[in-house]
Motif scaffolding. Structure first.
Motif, mmCIF file in Angstrom:
data_model
loop_
_atom_site.group_PDB
_atom_site.id
_atom_site.type_symbol
_atom_site.label_atom_id
_atom_site.label_comp_id
_atom_site.label_asym_id
_atom_site.label_seq_id
_atom_site.Cartn_x
_atom_site.Cartn_y
_atom_site.Cartn_z
ATOM 1 N N ASP A 193 0.804 -1.217 0.000
ATOM 2 C CA ASP A 193 0.000 0.000 0.000
ATOM 3 C C ASP A 193 0.840 1.272 0.000
ATOM 4 O OD1 ASP A 193 -2.350 -1.521 0.090
ATOM 5 O OD2 ASP A 193 -2.226 -1.694 2.259
ATOM 6 N N VAL A 194 2.123 1.159 -0.349
ATOM 7 C CA VAL A 194 3.012 2.316 -0.376
ATOM 8 C C VAL A 194 3.568 2.472 -1.789
ATOM 9 C CG1 VAL A 194 5.097 3.373 0.555
ATOM 10 C CG2 VAL A 194 3.640 1.985 2.041
ATOM 11 N N ILE A 195 3.374 3.649 -2.358
ATOM 12 C CA ILE A 195 3.876 3.951 -3.693
ATOM 13 C C ILE A 195 4.797 5.157 -3.576
ATOM 14 C CG2 ILE A 195 3.258 4.656 -6.025
ATOM 15 C CD1 ILE A 195 0.513 3.284 -5.513
ATOM 16 N N VAL A 196 6.010 5.018 -4.132
ATOM 17 C CA VAL A 196 6.970 6.117 -4.085
ATOM 18 C C VAL A 196 6.796 6.961 -5.343
ATOM 19 C CG1 VAL A 196 9.417 6.736 -3.999
ATOM 20 C CG2 VAL A 196 8.589 4.752 -2.721
ATOM 21 N N ILE A 197 6.647 8.266 -5.140
ATOM 22 C CA ILE A 197 6.527 9.221 -6.239
ATOM 23 C C ILE A 197 7.686 10.207 -6.138
ATOM 24 C CG2 ILE A 197 4.025 8.998 -6.472
ATOM 25 C CD1 ILE A 197 3.765 11.531 -4.743
ATOM 26 N N THR A 198 7.950 10.928 -7.212
ATOM 27 C CA THR A 198 9.032 11.915 -7.185
ATOM 28 C C THR A 198 8.450 13.311 -7.000
ATOM 29 O OG1 THR A 198 9.034 12.294 -9.570
ATOM 30 C CG2 THR A 198 10.397 10.475 -8.758
ATOM 31 N N LYS A 199 9.290 14.239 -6.639
ATOM 32 C CA LYS A 199 8.871 15.644 -6.471
ATOM 33 C C LYS A 199 8.411 16.243 -7.800
ATOM 34 C CE LYS A 199 9.875 16.635 -2.091
ATOM 35 N NZ LYS A 199 8.960 17.178 -1.133
ATOM 36 N N ASN A 200 8.824 15.655 -8.917
ATOM 37 C CA ASN A 200 8.445 16.148 -10.246
ATOM 38 C C ASN A 200 7.040 15.729 -10.649
ATOM 39 O OD1 ASN A 200 10.997 17.284 -10.483
ATOM 40 N ND2 ASN A 200 11.833 15.475 -11.512
ATOM 41 N N ASP A 201 6.457 14.751 -9.970
ATOM 42 C CA ASP A 201 5.102 14.290 -10.301
ATOM 43 C C ASP A 201 4.090 15.350 -9.894
ATOM 44 O OD1 ASP A 201 5.947 11.818 -11.297
ATOM 45 O OD2 ASP A 201 5.875 10.884 -9.311
ATOM 46 N N SER A 202 3.331 15.829 -10.874
ATOM 47 C CA SER A 202 2.349 16.870 -10.578
ATOM 48 C C SER A 202 0.943 16.301 -10.407
ATOM 49 C CB SER A 202 2.345 17.930 -11.678
ATOM 50 O OG SER A 202 2.010 17.335 -12.919
ATOM 51 N N GLU A 203 0.744 15.045 -10.822
ATOM 52 C CA GLU A 203 -0.568 14.401 -10.679
ATOM 53 C C GLU A 203 -0.382 12.901 -10.530
ATOM 54 O OE1 GLU A 203 -1.696 14.159 -15.411
ATOM 55 O OE2 GLU A 203 -2.480 15.810 -14.241
#
Length: 185
Positions: free
Chosen positions: A109-119
């Motif tokens: 249940d954990v997804i890593v996103i980057t600071k560049n992801d806007s949506e």
């Protein structure tokens, strides 16, 4: 209704939530998942349905907490007779979107996103949780609701197969019977 939701609907990205423009704290979304959602997936075992989804997004400094609560009905194929039937479903899930250096699914249940992801597009996650909420045995509530013609044909076919198995023409069956007779003596 949240102004971002109106914007998303007009752009055709109904299950995409903004990450960069979202205020800190809680933001609520209401969705209605319908037949078109399931038609977009060629491999979907759900033929159609109507599901109300409430999504609460909590934005913090380091992550987003997505709380999904859904309830509704979907149309499935009965395992017993093959006809379509309505199945009620209700479930909830909590998903964590955490900031990291690279995109990754850290855990269940954990997804890593980057600071560049806007949506973030939720459509695949929503579909997965709907499928996980389905029962293992997918049948009408009672056998009387099933297609009686199909059940009768299946019953007749199983009787014919049982009669065929009882014949001693099958050399393997005869050999097993002889072996059983020797053991019983």
């Amino acid at each position: 209704m949240h102004p971002e939701l109106d914007k998303m609907k007009t752009e055709g990205q109904i299950f995409t939530i903004p990450l960069s423009g979202l205020p800190f704290g809680h933001t609520d979304y209401q969705y209605v998942i319908n037949d078109s959602f399931f038609r977009e997936r060629d491999y979907s075992e759900v033929k159609k349905g109507v599901i109300n989804l409430h999504l609460d997004v909590e934005k913090t400094e380091t992550m987003f907490v997505l709380a999904l609560n859904f309830e509704g009905k979907v149309v499935l194929q009965c395992d017993r007779c093959g006809d379509d039937y309505e199945q009620a479903i209700a479930d909830s899930a909590e998903i964590f979107l955490k900031y990291g250096a690279e995109k990754d699914n850290e855990g269940q249940d954990v997804i890593v996103i980057t600071k560049n992801d806007s949506e973030f597009d939720l459509s695949d996650l929503i579909y997965e949780y709907i499928i996980l909420s389905l029962p293992i045995h997918r049948t009408h509530d009672t056998e009387s609701e099933c297609n009686q013609e199909v059940l009768e044909k299946l019953h007749n076919l199983s009787q014919v197969e049982a009669a065929d198995e009882d014949e001693d023409d099958n050399p393997w069956r005869q050999m097993m019977k002889d072996l059983k007779d020797k053991i019983d003596k």
